[in-house]
Design a protein around this motif. Structure first.
Motif, PDB file in Angstrom:
ATOM      1  N   ILE A  99       0.837  -1.201   0.000  1.00 57.64           N
ATOM      2  CA  ILE A  99       0.000   0.000   0.000  1.00 57.64           C
ATOM      3  C   ILE A  99       0.868   1.246   0.000  1.00 57.64           C
ATOM      4  O   ILE A  99       0.662   2.174  -0.788  1.00 57.64           O
ATOM      5  CB  ILE A  99      -0.947  -0.004   1.222  1.00 57.64           C
ATOM      6  N   LEU A 100       1.864   1.295   0.869  1.00 56.69           N
ATOM      7  CA  LEU A 100       2.706   2.484   0.993  1.00 56.69           C
ATOM      8  C   LEU A 100       3.506   2.756  -0.283  1.00 56.69           C
ATOM      9  O   LEU A 100       3.779   3.914  -0.610  1.00 56.69           O
ATOM     10  CB  LEU A 100       3.659   2.323   2.177  1.00 56.69           C
ATOM     11  N   SER A 101       3.850   1.705  -1.015  1.00 56.89           N
ATOM     12  CA  SER A 101       4.636   1.896  -2.234  1.00 56.89           C
ATOM     13  C   SER A 101       3.858   2.635  -3.317  1.00 56.89           C
ATOM     14  O   SER A 101       4.459   3.246  -4.208  1.00 56.89           O
ATOM     15  CB  SER A 101       5.104   0.538  -2.776  1.00 56.89           C
ATOM     16  N   LYS A 102       2.533   2.584  -3.246  1.00 52.55           N
ATOM     17  CA  LYS A 102       1.699   3.234  -4.255  1.00 52.55           C
ATOM     18  C   LYS A 102       1.029   4.508  -3.758  1.00 52.55           C
ATOM     19  O   LYS A 102       0.462   5.266  -4.539  1.00 52.55           O
ATOM     20  CB  LYS A 102       0.609   2.263  -4.720  1.00 52.55           C
ATOM     21  N   SER A 103       1.102   4.757  -2.463  1.00 49.25           N
ATOM     22  CA  SER A 103       0.329   5.833  -1.873  1.00 49.25           C
ATOM     23  C   SER A 103       1.089   7.152  -1.882  1.00 49.25           C
ATOM     24  O   SER A 103       2.325   7.175  -1.886  1.00 49.25           O
ATOM     25  CB  SER A 103      -0.051   5.483  -0.432  1.00 49.25           C
ATOM     26  N   GLN A 104       0.326   8.243  -1.856  1.00 44.64           N
ATOM     27  CA  GLN A 104       0.915   9.572  -1.821  1.00 44.64           C
ATOM     28  C   GLN A 104       1.501   9.882  -0.441  1.00 44.64           C
ATOM     29  O   GLN A 104       2.582  10.418  -0.322  1.00 44.64           O
ATOM     30  CB  GLN A 104      -0.148  10.618  -2.167  1.00 44.64           C
ATOM     31  N   ASP A 105       0.759   9.530   0.610  1.00 43.59           N
ATOM     32  CA  ASP A 105       1.183   9.851   1.972  1.00 43.59           C
ATOM     33  C   ASP A 105       1.144   8.593   2.840  1.00 43.59           C
ATOM     34  O   ASP A 105       1.984   7.722   2.688  1.00 43.59           O
ATOM     35  CB  ASP A 105       0.304  10.968   2.541  1.00 43.59           C
ATOM     36  N   GLY A 106       0.141   8.479   3.722  1.00 45.69           N
ATOM     37  CA  GLY A 106       0.107   7.355   4.647  1.00 45.69           C
ATOM     38  C   GLY A 106      -0.661   6.137   4.181  1.00 45.69           C
ATOM     39  O   GLY A 106      -0.747   5.133   4.897  1.00 45.69           O
ATOM     40  N   GLY A 107      -1.277   6.194   2.996  1.00 52.50           N
ATOM     41  CA  GLY A 107      -1.977   5.027   2.462  1.00 52.50           C
ATOM     42  C   GLY A 107      -3.250   4.665   3.203  1.00 52.50           C
ATOM     43  O   GLY A 107      -3.738   3.532   3.104  1.00 52.50           O
ATOM     44  N   ASP A 123     -18.497  -4.234  -0.670  1.00 48.59           N
ATOM     45  CA  ASP A 123     -18.143  -5.240  -1.675  1.00 48.59           C
ATOM     46  C   ASP A 123     -17.510  -4.597  -2.912  1.00 48.59           C
ATOM     47  O   ASP A 123     -17.264  -5.259  -3.915  1.00 48.59           O
ATOM     48  CB  ASP A 123     -19.341  -6.107  -2.075  1.00 48.59           C
ATOM     49  N   GLY A 124     -17.222  -3.306  -2.812  1.00 48.35           N
ATOM     50  CA  GLY A 124     -16.559  -2.601  -3.898  1.00 48.35           C
ATOM     51  C   GLY A 124     -16.492  -1.118  -3.594  1.00 48.35           C
ATOM     52  O   GLY A 124     -17.087  -0.631  -2.622  1.00 48.35           O
ATOM     53  N   ALA A 125     -15.764  -0.400  -4.441  1.00 46.74           N
ATOM     54  CA  ALA A 125     -15.603   1.038  -4.238  1.00 46.74           C
ATOM     55  C   ALA A 125     -15.587   1.772  -5.566  1.00 46.74           C
ATOM     56  O   ALA A 125     -15.094   1.256  -6.578  1.00 46.74           O
ATOM     57  CB  ALA A 125     -14.322   1.330  -3.466  1.00 46.74           C
ATOM     58  N   ILE A 126     -16.145   2.973  -5.546  1.00 49.30           N
ATOM     59  CA  ILE A 126     -16.070   3.890  -6.677  1.00 49.30           C
ATOM     60  C   ILE A 126     -14.985   4.902  -6.346  1.00 49.30           C
ATOM     61  O   ILE A 126     -15.052   5.587  -5.318  1.00 49.30           O
ATOM     62  CB  ILE A 126     -17.414   4.604  -6.902  1.00 49.30           C
ATOM     63  N   LEU A 127     -13.992   5.003  -7.194  1.00 42.18           N
ATOM     64  CA  LEU A 127     -12.861   5.891  -6.949  1.00 42.18           C
ATOM     65  C   LEU A 127     -12.226   6.270  -8.275  1.00 42.18           C
ATOM     66  O   LEU A 127     -12.760   5.927  -9.340  1.00 42.18           O
ATOM     67  CB  LEU A 127     -11.865   5.246  -5.997  1.00 42.18           C
ATOM     68  N   ALA A 128     -11.120   6.982  -8.232  1.00 45.09           N
ATOM     69  CA  ALA A 128     -10.465   7.425  -9.463  1.00 45.09           C
ATOM     70  C   ALA A 128      -9.135   6.706  -9.629  1.00 45.09           C
ATOM     71  O   ALA A 128      -8.370   6.570  -8.677  1.00 45.09           O
ATOM     72  CB  ALA A 128     -10.244   8.936  -9.431  1.00 45.09           C
ATOM     73  N   GLU A 129      -8.881   6.246 -10.849  1.00 39.93           N
ATOM     74  CA  GLU A 129      -7.579   5.683 -11.156  1.00 39.93           C
ATOM     75  C   GLU A 129      -6.804   6.679 -12.007  1.00 39.93           C
ATOM     76  O   GLU A 129      -7.359   7.666 -12.503  1.00 39.93           O
ATOM     77  CB  GLU A 129      -7.729   4.346 -11.895  1.00 39.93           C
ATOM     78  N   PHE A 143      -8.437  -5.991  -3.586  1.00 41.67           N
ATOM     79  CA  PHE A 143      -7.324  -5.276  -2.963  1.00 41.67           C
ATOM     80  C   PHE A 143      -6.397  -4.710  -4.026  1.00 41.67           C
ATOM     81  O   PHE A 143      -5.972  -3.545  -3.954  1.00 41.67           O
ATOM     82  CB  PHE A 143      -6.559  -6.213  -2.031  1.00 41.67           C
ATOM     83  N   ASP A 144      -6.070  -5.505  -5.042  1.00 44.32           N
ATOM     84  CA  ASP A 144      -5.171  -5.031  -6.098  1.00 44.32           C
ATOM     85  C   ASP A 144      -5.785  -3.842  -6.834  1.00 44.32           C
ATOM     86  O   ASP A 144      -5.071  -2.915  -7.234  1.00 44.32           O
ATOM     87  CB  ASP A 144      -4.865  -6.155  -7.085  1.00 44.32           C
ATOM     88  N   ALA A 150      -4.486   3.912  -5.989  1.00 45.17           N
ATOM     89  CA  ALA A 150      -3.960   4.724  -4.890  1.00 45.17           C
ATOM     90  C   ALA A 150      -3.172   5.925  -5.417  1.00 45.17           C
ATOM     91  O   ALA A 150      -2.716   5.942  -6.555  1.00 45.17           O
ATOM     92  CB  ALA A 150      -3.073   3.872  -3.986  1.00 45.17           C
ATOM     93  N   GLY A 151      -3.011   6.909  -4.550  1.00 40.93           N
ATOM     94  CA  GLY A 151      -2.232   8.092  -4.895  1.00 40.93           C
ATOM     95  C   GLY A 151      -3.106   9.262  -5.285  1.00 40.93           C
ATOM     96  O   GLY A 151      -4.212   9.106  -5.783  1.00 40.93           O
TER      97      GLY A 151
END
Length: 356
Positions: A99-107, A123-129, A143-144, A150-151
């Motif tokens: 998680i930390l390897s892809k995150s901007q700050d604390g993940g 069971d899922g999330a709406i977010l931005a890639e 999870f992947d 992330a970020g």
């Protein structure tokens, strides 16, 4: 009877559309589409006659902050609560190296999503890639998928247009929405008006946001400096500079030079910390590699307590709450000034430029 035509003239063409995607999600027949960075109806359909759905789904047409606060928290915000109503506030970071390897700050957002998925809360999330630093809305169910998205991204994205995709196409019924303050206000407005698909939304995670940038203007400025945007590995805004990093170098532009990147709707937004979310996450007030986490609702409190007990995150006392409050007050005042400025311009008066 207000319909798409009024939505187009009052919100989209006036520049106050925050590009959240709610109007697209609201149309049961999918007549609205995302075209060239704005919601559009390519062709008027017979079903659009006497239909007010997309107009009333837009939070810009009927948002009442006090009533929505009462719906969420059972009371209105007090004047001194400049970052909104909340129960607790921490610095936190994920312990998972992936998680930390892809995150901007604390993940922390990714850690929240992973924990909520593993415990059956969502069971899922709406977010931005991120697609060449251009944010694109997506539905993630693993999870992947969460890690891939992330970020921090700098740009508007119609996340809420994916509600119908998540609930209808993916058959999800416990969805987390992750977004900036405009997304959060919009999704809570959909709850307020009893949008038919809102019952599938079980968690709302908001991000801190000073302002966003128009992607094409950002890309052109970076590439004018001799760097292809695909070479950028990280983007951040700190200490009044916009920073874009490659593996070898850093480009820095003073914030005063990139004011034209900021869309009008950001200039009149007064919410910095996603005040209506279950949990708000940002970096202001925390040290490097940590996230600031604001717990606002009972739902958010239960989830974050579970995160702490599970040992997947580390928390500590927040370092600088006063700075977060200062930024929040400044953003609200700037928005009030800019609304007044734009109103005077619409009325034909010559006034000084809007605050960037």
């Amino acid at each position: 009877m207000p319909a798409y035509e009024e939505l187009e003239s009052e919100v989209i063409e006036s520049g106050i559309c925050s590009c959240c995607g709610a109007c697209i999600a609201s149309c049961p027949l999918n007549h609205l589409q995302w075209i060239n960075g704005t919601p559009k109806r390519p062709e008027k359909k017979d079903a659009c006659k006497d239909c007010e759905t997309c107009y009333h789904a837009c939070y810009k047409t009927g948002f009442n902050e006090s009533k929505i606060e009462e719906m969420i928290f059972g009371r209105k915000r007090r004047e001194e609560e400049v970052i909104g109503i909340y129960r607790n506030i921490f610095e936190a970071k994920a312990n998972d190296k992936k998680i930390l390897s892809k995150s901007q700050d604390g993940g922390i957002v990714t850690a929240i999503l992973s924990y909520a998925l593993n415990t059956g809360i969502i069971d899922g999330a709406i977010l931005a890639e991120n697609y060449k630093w251009k944010p694109e809305p997506t539905v993630a169910t693993t999870f992947d998928g969460f890690v891939e998205a992330a970020g921090t991204k700098y740009g508007t994205t119609p996340n809420l247009m994916k509600i119908r995709t998540a609930v209808i196409d993916h058959a999800l019924d416990r969805v987390c929405v992750v977004g900036t303050p405009c997304h959060i206000r919009s999704i809570k407005y959909l709850q307020y008006i009893n949008f038919e698909l809102y019952p599938a939304i079980t968690l709302v995670v908001g991000l801190f946001c000073r302002e966003n940038f128009e992607y094409e203007k950002m890309r052109k400025r970076i590439e004018q400096s001799g760097v292809d945007i695909t070479e950028i590995t990280k983007i951040s805004v700190s200490k009044n500079f916009f920073n874009a990093y490659t593996k070898e170098n850093r480009l820095s532009f003073p914030i005063t030079e990139i004011g034209e990147w900021v869309p009008k709707h950001c200039l009149i937004c007064e919410d910095y910390t996603s005040e209506l979310a279950d949990i708000s996450v940002g970096c202001e007030g925390s040290g490097d590699g940590w996230s600031t986490v604001i717990i606002r609702t009972e739902t958010g409190e239960k989830i974050f307590s579970g995160l702490e007990r599970s040992g997947v995150i580390t928390t500590k006392t927040l370092g600088d709450l006063d700075h977060i409050k200062e930024v929040s007050v400044r953003k609200r005042r700037k928005a009030e000034h800019n609304r007044e400025t734009f109103k005077l311009k619409e009325d034909g008066y010559g006034v000084k430029k809007a605050h960037k």
